[in-house]
Design a protein around this motif. Structure first.
Motif, PDB file in Angstrom:
ATOM      1  N   PHE A  59      -6.276 -62.192 -29.277  1.00 47.48           N
ATOM      2  CA  PHE A  59      -7.599 -61.287 -29.168  1.00 47.48           C
ATOM      3  C   PHE A  59      -7.379 -60.528 -27.944  1.00 47.48           C
ATOM      4  CE2 PHE A  59      -8.449 -65.080 -26.526  1.00 47.48           C
ATOM      5  CZ  PHE A  59      -9.261 -64.478 -25.499  1.00 47.48           C
ATOM      6  N   GLU A  60      -8.169 -59.272 -28.314  1.00 47.35           N
ATOM      7  CA  GLU A  60      -8.224 -58.177 -27.479  1.00 47.35           C
ATOM      8  C   GLU A  60      -8.630 -58.629 -26.020  1.00 47.35           C
ATOM      9  OE1 GLU A  60     -10.214 -53.796 -26.954  1.00 47.35           O
ATOM     10  OE2 GLU A  60      -9.722 -54.591 -28.788  1.00 47.35           O
ATOM     11  N   GLY A  61      -7.931 -58.425 -24.959  1.00 46.30           N
ATOM     12  CA  GLY A  61      -8.583 -58.924 -23.686  1.00 46.30           C
ATOM     13  C   GLY A  61      -8.045 -60.176 -23.161  1.00 46.30           C
ATOM     14  N   ALA A  62      -7.383 -60.726 -24.026  1.00 43.36           N
ATOM     15  CA  ALA A  62      -6.779 -62.306 -23.427  1.00 43.36           C
ATOM     16  C   ALA A  62      -5.696 -62.233 -22.432  1.00 43.36           C
ATOM     17  CB  ALA A  62      -6.095 -63.050 -24.750  1.00 43.36           C
ATOM     18  N   GLU A  63      -4.952 -60.991 -22.430  1.00 40.77           N
ATOM     19  CA  GLU A  63      -3.772 -60.900 -21.588  1.00 40.77           C
ATOM     20  C   GLU A  63      -4.437 -60.560 -20.229  1.00 40.77           C
ATOM     21  OE1 GLU A  63      -5.017 -56.851 -23.171  1.00 40.77           O
ATOM     22  OE2 GLU A  63      -4.474 -58.542 -24.194  1.00 40.77           O
ATOM     23  N   ALA A  64      -5.574 -60.133 -20.150  1.00 47.42           N
ATOM     24  CA  ALA A  64      -6.394 -59.900 -18.791  1.00 47.42           C
ATOM     25  C   ALA A  64      -6.430 -61.187 -18.128  1.00 47.42           C
ATOM     26  CB  ALA A  64      -7.513 -58.948 -18.884  1.00 47.42           C
ATOM     27  N   LEU A  65      -6.521 -62.316 -18.701  1.00 46.57           N
ATOM     28  CA  LEU A  65      -6.639 -63.555 -18.151  1.00 46.57           C
ATOM     29  C   LEU A  65      -5.574 -64.128 -17.230  1.00 46.57           C
ATOM     30  CD1 LEU A  65      -8.345 -65.510 -20.971  1.00 46.57           C
ATOM     31  CD2 LEU A  65      -9.411 -64.379 -18.965  1.00 46.57           C
ATOM     32  N   ASP A  66      -4.430 -63.456 -17.567  1.00 48.43           N
ATOM     33  CA  ASP A  66      -2.868 -63.921 -16.811  1.00 48.43           C
ATOM     34  C   ASP A  66      -3.301 -63.917 -15.296  1.00 48.43           C
ATOM     35  OD1 ASP A  66      -0.318 -64.553 -17.467  1.00 48.43           O
ATOM     36  OD2 ASP A  66       0.590 -62.789 -16.678  1.00 48.43           O
ATOM     37  N   ASP A  67      -3.487 -62.868 -14.483  1.00 45.37           N
ATOM     38  CA  ASP A  67      -3.583 -62.546 -13.164  1.00 45.37           C
ATOM     39  C   ASP A  67      -4.806 -63.546 -12.737  1.00 45.37           C
ATOM     40  OD1 ASP A  67      -1.586 -61.110 -12.854  1.00 45.37           O
ATOM     41  OD2 ASP A  67      -3.037 -59.194 -12.938  1.00 45.37           O
ATOM     42  N   ILE A  68      -5.894 -63.821 -13.410  1.00 45.75           N
ATOM     43  CA  ILE A  68      -6.899 -64.644 -13.077  1.00 45.75           C
ATOM     44  C   ILE A  68      -6.668 -66.194 -13.080  1.00 45.75           C
ATOM     45  CG2 ILE A  68      -9.244 -65.795 -13.704  1.00 45.75           C
ATOM     46  CD1 ILE A  68      -9.700 -62.878 -14.929  1.00 45.75           C
ATOM     47  N   ILE A  69      -5.619 -66.721 -14.027  1.00 46.14           N
ATOM     48  CA  ILE A  69      -5.248 -67.875 -14.342  1.00 46.14           C
ATOM     49  C   ILE A  69      -4.078 -68.177 -13.200  1.00 46.14           C
ATOM     50  CG2 ILE A  69      -3.856 -69.724 -15.766  1.00 46.14           C
ATOM     51  CD1 ILE A  69      -5.335 -68.144 -18.088  1.00 46.14           C
ATOM     52  N   CYS A  70      -3.197 -67.129 -12.865  1.00 42.99           N
ATOM     53  CA  CYS A  70      -2.078 -67.089 -11.815  1.00 42.99           C
ATOM     54  C   CYS A  70      -2.743 -67.488 -10.458  1.00 42.99           C
ATOM     55  CB  CYS A  70      -1.251 -66.113 -12.024  1.00 42.99           C
ATOM     56  SG  CYS A  70      -0.324 -65.661 -13.254  1.00 42.99           S
ATOM     57  N   ASN A  84       1.520 -67.400 -25.951  1.00 42.90           N
ATOM     58  CA  ASN A  84       1.879 -66.130 -26.641  1.00 42.90           C
ATOM     59  C   ASN A  84       1.008 -66.033 -27.890  1.00 42.90           C
ATOM     60  OD1 ASN A  84       3.490 -64.862 -24.590  1.00 42.90           O
ATOM     61  ND2 ASN A  84       5.307 -65.899 -25.492  1.00 42.90           N
ATOM     62  N   ASP A  85       1.244 -66.802 -28.769  1.00 46.42           N
ATOM     63  CA  ASP A  85       0.571 -66.710 -30.082  1.00 46.42           C
ATOM     64  C   ASP A  85      -1.018 -66.659 -30.017  1.00 46.42           C
ATOM     65  OD1 ASP A  85       2.501 -66.164 -31.876  1.00 46.42           O
ATOM     66  OD2 ASP A  85       2.636 -68.234 -32.590  1.00 46.42           O
ATOM     67  N   PHE A  86      -1.791 -67.125 -28.917  1.00 48.21           N
ATOM     68  CA  PHE A  86      -3.054 -67.152 -28.568  1.00 48.21           C
ATOM     69  C   PHE A  86      -3.437 -65.868 -27.654  1.00 48.21           C
ATOM     70  CE2 PHE A  86      -2.778 -71.913 -29.191  1.00 48.21           C
ATOM     71  CZ  PHE A  86      -3.582 -71.853 -30.404  1.00 48.21           C
ATOM     72  N   VAL A  87      -2.417 -65.279 -27.289  1.00 48.02           N
ATOM     73  CA  VAL A  87      -2.911 -64.078 -26.385  1.00 48.02           C
ATOM     74  C   VAL A  87      -2.614 -62.757 -27.183  1.00 48.02           C
ATOM     75  CG1 VAL A  87      -2.566 -62.731 -24.315  1.00 48.02           C
ATOM     76  CG2 VAL A  87      -2.408 -65.387 -24.255  1.00 48.02           C
ATOM     77  N   THR A  88      -1.162 -62.706 -27.620  1.00 47.55           N
ATOM     78  CA  THR A  88      -0.817 -61.205 -28.223  1.00 47.55           C
ATOM     79  C   THR A  88      -0.285 -61.362 -29.490  1.00 47.55           C
ATOM     80  OG1 THR A  88       1.337 -61.351 -27.521  1.00 47.55           O
ATOM     81  CG2 THR A  88      -0.295 -60.183 -25.893  1.00 47.55           C
ATOM     82  N   GLY A  89      -0.095 -62.902 -30.026  1.00 47.62           N
ATOM     83  CA  GLY A  89       0.408 -62.960 -31.329  1.00 47.62           C
ATOM     84  C   GLY A  89      -0.781 -63.308 -32.517  1.00 47.62           C
ATOM     85  N   TYR A 123       2.394 -67.679 -21.855  1.00 50.45           N
ATOM     86  CA  TYR A 123       2.094 -66.346 -21.812  1.00 50.45           C
ATOM     87  C   TYR A 123       2.521 -65.766 -20.422  1.00 50.45           C
ATOM     88  CZ  TYR A 123       0.465 -61.584 -21.743  1.00 50.45           C
ATOM     89  OH  TYR A 123       0.313 -60.238 -21.869  1.00 50.45           O
ATOM     90  N   GLY A 124       3.169 -64.844 -20.341  1.00 49.78           N
ATOM     91  CA  GLY A 124       3.434 -64.083 -18.989  1.00 49.78           C
ATOM     92  C   GLY A 124       3.687 -64.550 -17.809  1.00 49.78           C
TER      93      GLY A 124
END
Length: 115
Positions: free
Chosen positions: A21-32, A12-17, A80-81
């Motif tokens: 950084f902006e756009g890091a949350e978009a990696l969630d589906d790709i990593i999944c 979380n701290d490296f994504v939204t914390g 994260y997520g």
């Protein structure tokens, strides 16, 4: 198992914390999707978690990077997520208090993964 996917510090701290950084949350589906593919193929998935304590700012790293992050037990420390929800039984999770992780290196050497 001959291959391994290593999910590095997707917390979380490296994504939204504090260090997100902006756009890091978009990696969630790709990593999944990658985790799902490796798991379905019977391959290994390993996670690393940057892990600090309340006294982080007094450490050598904390003096060089004076931003509290990934403090054990906080929401920022958690993976994260949806990726965090995929950590399952039998998953190897390495909690590291520095940039490198000797335990992970030793583990990979013992397992002798090809990729």
């Amino acid at each position: 198992m001959t291959k391994v996917l290593i999910v590095v510090d997707y917390q979380n701290d490296f994504v939204t914390g504090s260090l997100g950084f902006e756009g890091a949350e978009a990696l969630d589906d790709i990593i999944c999707e990658k985790i799902k593919r490796y798991s379905e193929e019977g391959e290994a998935v390993i996670y690393t978690c940057d892990t600090h304590t309340d006294g982080y700012l007094a450490t050598s790293e904390g003096r060089r990077l004076p931003v509290e992050h990934c403090i054990r037990g906080t929401s920022g420390w958690e993976i994260y997520g949806k990726v965090g929800q995929m950590v399952g039984r039998g998953s190897a999770v390495f909690r590291k208090d520095t940039f490198g992780c000797l335990a992970l290196g030793n583990y990979l050497d013992e397992m002798q993964y090809k990729e």
